[in-house]
Design an enzyme around this catalytic site. Structure first.
Site, mmCIF file in Angstrom:
data_model
loop_
_atom_site.group_PDB
_atom_site.id
_atom_site.type_symbol
_atom_site.label_atom_id
_atom_site.label_comp_id
_atom_site.label_asym_id
_atom_site.label_seq_id
_atom_site.Cartn_x
_atom_site.Cartn_y
_atom_site.Cartn_z
ATOM 1 N N ASP A 87 -1.684 6.663 -6.422
ATOM 2 C CA ASP A 87 -1.920 5.656 -5.408
ATOM 3 C C ASP A 87 -2.086 4.281 -6.054
ATOM 4 O OD1 ASP A 87 -2.536 4.574 -2.834
ATOM 5 O OD2 ASP A 87 -4.667 4.679 -3.335
ATOM 6 N N ASP B 45 0.826 -1.202 0.000
ATOM 7 C CA ASP B 45 0.000 0.000 0.000
ATOM 8 C C ASP B 45 0.862 1.253 0.000
ATOM 9 O OD1 ASP B 45 -2.052 1.808 0.188
ATOM 10 O OD2 ASP B 45 -2.602 1.312 2.246
#
Length: 489
Positions: free
Chosen positions: A365, A142
């Site tokens: 992201d 992540d």
């Protein structure tokens, strides 16, 4: 040009429709480790019975939850500015020395990423061996968070994971960080704050992701052993000692099947930041496109990639820093304009700016699927697309995505070009399969871009990043991107 068929997690899995299983080569035993030399992703096929519309709804629902989480973290200033806490407190302490064994430090190592489909997740996982002797766990990657953490015994409130929980008592290399150690100020403490008597009392941490997703436990040091591949393709184990991580005893949220999370954010606690002394200040990844077959995999690369840096197609834009009140985890970029069909849209400049409260701005992201642009940018992008596709019948009844078109009988439908112009002049042009989704077999194509509220956060998601080699260079504060056939890496 073929538009990829959209798939998502769970019932929208990337599994082989014949076997309904993740496709893995036979394990190879090296020393005490059973490793998978190649993890094969199939990001095209859905399980039988999964409806394309349901897949899109599932993925966008997860995206909206993630965006809401990001926004709340910004507003409430949670989990951020960890590097400044030591300075504010007046304490000073250098992070523990990261030591690497099992191979020479430096250079470049390539990790093969596994789709989380077999674990009920649509995210990417990395094999990590934790402790001494090493025990195997799957951790979610992540770029939108920093703290590395894993579910730990005793697990007072934990979600279901594949395999047993990590038990610090079974590891000879586990070491608590005490509550009076200055390193304890790098993490947020549970509320209300607990008193510290010093000595052997552990450092409690609390990391919040939004809604009910959070982890609470002891902040500690441990040895991580990563199954990687050297640049020449040789299998290698790299043991990294003194990795700061969270030993979570209370964990809640949507972390399907994973044992925890491996943070790749910009803050000092992330795995990428802690590895800087070994591999420098850069890492990169290349995500295969969603039409790839089961024989290819996505790659994560720690260290400088000389081959990538020599490529003439490589472009750079600045990673923004020094802004007032941004979350120090995120990788912010500065957008100046959007180009659709060769036309620069007249989006107001303030759409892309970060407010004094930290709202707005644009991040890249890996954990968000689609791309999202704050209003009025999204409306102007959508209107520009619709203006250029008037010749195709509009599909009105499809939820979430807009616009959608019926292109049945059209071998190669006309799809307007799309590009991002950054404030420093860099331009990122995308192939149509990175911003349109075909909902097979109904011959419907939809714009794979959605909106966020005015002054909200804009996000370049992983769907738009497919088949680009994305480089994060924090030393020179720049983001690199080069069109790449990731399946051939």
């Amino acid at each position: 040009m073929e538009i990829p068929t959209f798939t998502a997690a769970a019932d929208c899995s990337f599994s082989d429709p014949k076997s309904d299983k993740i496709l893995l080569e036979n394990d190879v035993k090296i020393g005490d480790f059973n490793v998978k030399p190649t993890v094969m992703l199939n990001m095209k096929h859905r399980r039988a019975g999964a409806k394309p519309a349901d897949c899109v709804l599932e993925s966008t629902a997860k995206d909206f939850t993630r965006i809401q989480t990001f926004q709340t973290r910004i507003v409430e200033k949670k989990n951020q500015n960890t590097a400044s806490r030591l300075k504010i407190d007046g304490s000073s302490s250098a992070p523990p020395e990261i030591v690497s064994t099992g191979g020479a430090a430096g250079g470049q190592l390539v990790a093969t990423l596994e789709s989380g489909v077999s674990l009920g997740s649509g995210e990417y996982f990395m094999d990590v061996f934790i402790g001494t002797p090493p025990k195997h766990f799957y951790l979610i990657l992540d770029t939108g968070s920093d703290l590395n953490w894993i579910q730990c015994v005793p697990c007072h409130d934990c979600f279901e994971q594949k395999g047993p929980y990590y038990d610090p008592k079974e590891s000879n290399s586990y070491r608590n960080i005490s509550c009076d150690d200055p390193l304890c100020y790098l993490v947020s403490s549970p509320e209300p704050p607990q008193g510290c008597t010093g000595g052997s009392q552990s450092c409690p941490y609390y990391y919040w992701y939004g809604d009910s997703s959070n982890t609470t436990g002891d902040f500690a040091l441990e040895t991580f052993t990563v199954n990687m591949t050297s640049f020449d393709g040789t299998l290698e184990f790299r043991k990294v000692e003194n990795v700061m991580f969270g030993c979570g005893h209370w964990n809640r949220g949507l972390f399907h099947g994973a044992a925890g999370l491996l943070g790749l954010g910009r803050g000092p606690l992330s795995f990428a930041s802690q590895l800087q002394s070994l591999y420098g200040h850069s890492f990169s990844y290349c995500l295969v496109d969603r039409n790839s077959n089961a024989s290819v995999s996505s790659k994560l690369i720690f260290g400088e990639d000389e081959k990538l840096l020599r490529r003439p197609e490589l472009n750079f834009t600045t990673l923004l820093s020094g802004m007032e009140n941004p979350v120090d985890t995120f990788y912010y970029v500065g957008i100046r304009s959007i180009v659709v069909g060769g036309e620069v849209l007249g989006i107001p400049e303030e759409t892309w700016s970060v407010s004094p409260e930290g709202n707005g701005g644009t991040i890249i992201d890996s954990g968000t699927t689609l791309s999202y642009f704050a209003e009025p940018a999204y409306k102007m992008i959508r209107d520009a697309i619709m203006e250029r596709m008037k010749g195709y019948p509009v599909v009105e009844d499809f939820p979430i995505l807009d616009p959608c078109y019926n292109v049945s009988g059209v071998e190669e439908p006309y799809l307007p070009s799309f590009g991002i112009v950054f404030g420093d002049g860099a331009v990122w042009n995308f192939p149509s399969e990175n911003y349109f989704i075909r909902l097979d077999p109904s011959d419907v194509v939809c714009l794979a871009i959605l909106g966020t509220p005015r002054s909200g956060l804009s996000i370049i998601g992983n769907y738009q990043q497919q088949n680009f080699h994305i480089l994060y260079d924090t030393k020179q504060s720049r983001l690199g991107f080069a069109p790449t056939k990731c399946a051939e890496m």
